[in-house]
Design a protein around this motif. Structure first.
Motif: not given
Length: 222
Positions: A44, A48, A96, A182, A194, A197
């Motif tokens: 993540l 985050l 998600c 994201l 991702r 980030s």
């Protein structure tokens, strides 16, 4: 003796109560103790650090990432069937709300400022801009498939929401405000990565209709 009538909360009171519940990022934070902190941070990213996906991980039917077809989606009438996030070997299987990106344009660069600004349009979201310290090739590749996503957990609807009887009002109250998204790019074999980030991306649902049409799908994040 007459019994006093039970007071029902108004729509405004319901919204206020839901908005006081943990955001998707606060809920994510509580997952760390259950999903190995070092792995969660790797997937993540540090932007985050104040986020969370779930309050805890419960036993679930063991399904492999390959068993989730890219077309498998859940609407707000099937929330009880949405699996919880979990790790499977090197993958984070993350439910998600997905917003497919339809357009990405580089607005320009300023030689005096090491920053590139991109204009992004995604289905169901208001147009938005993100500023990155360098150019990101993944954003402008013609064959790139990109999504802005909002990590999902039922805690977004409140601590005791009945997933089999969710109302439109609950959904609109919980999901109608701006959120931190994201940015994912699609890889082969139904996997996603991702990107950007280190950048905080704030997205806003377009309108009431777009919120109620939102779908939840499983992303296998490497």
């Amino acid at each position: 003796m007459l019994r006093s009538p039970t007071c029902q909360p108004s729509a405004e009171e319901q919204c206020s109560a839901i908005n006081q519940q943990p955001t998707s990022f606060k809920v994510l934070q509580k997952l760390r103790g259950s999903l190995a902190t070092s792995h969660l941070l790797h997937f993540l990213g540090r932007s985050l650090s104040a986020s969370s996906i779930a309050h805890r991980v419960l036993p679930v039917h063991r399904r492999t990432p390959a068993s989730y077809a890219s077309s498998e989606v859940y609407d707000f009438h099937s929330l009880a069937r949405v699996p919880l996030p979990r790790f499977f070997n090197r993958l984070l299987m993350l439910p998600c709300i997905a917003y497919h990106i339809t357009s990405v344009q580089l607005k320009g660069t300023d030689p005096s400022i090491p920053r590139c600004t991109y204009s992004i349009q995604a289905s169901g979201l208001m147009p938005l801009e993100i500023a990155l310290p360098t150019k990101l090739e993944d954003l402008t590749r013609p064959q790139a498939i990109l999504h802005l996503v909002r990590p999902w957990h039922s805690k977004l609807l409140g601590p005791s929401a009945d997933l089999d009887a969710v109302t439109d009002q609950q959904i609109l109250c919980a999901l109608g405000t701006p959120f931190n998204a994201l940015l994912l790019t699609q890889l082969p074999h139904n996997e996603h990565k991702r990107i950007a980030s280190s950048t905080l991306i704030t997205a806003q649902p377009r309108n009431r209709v777009s919120i109620l049409k939102s779908k939840i799908r499983i992303f296998n994040v490497v």
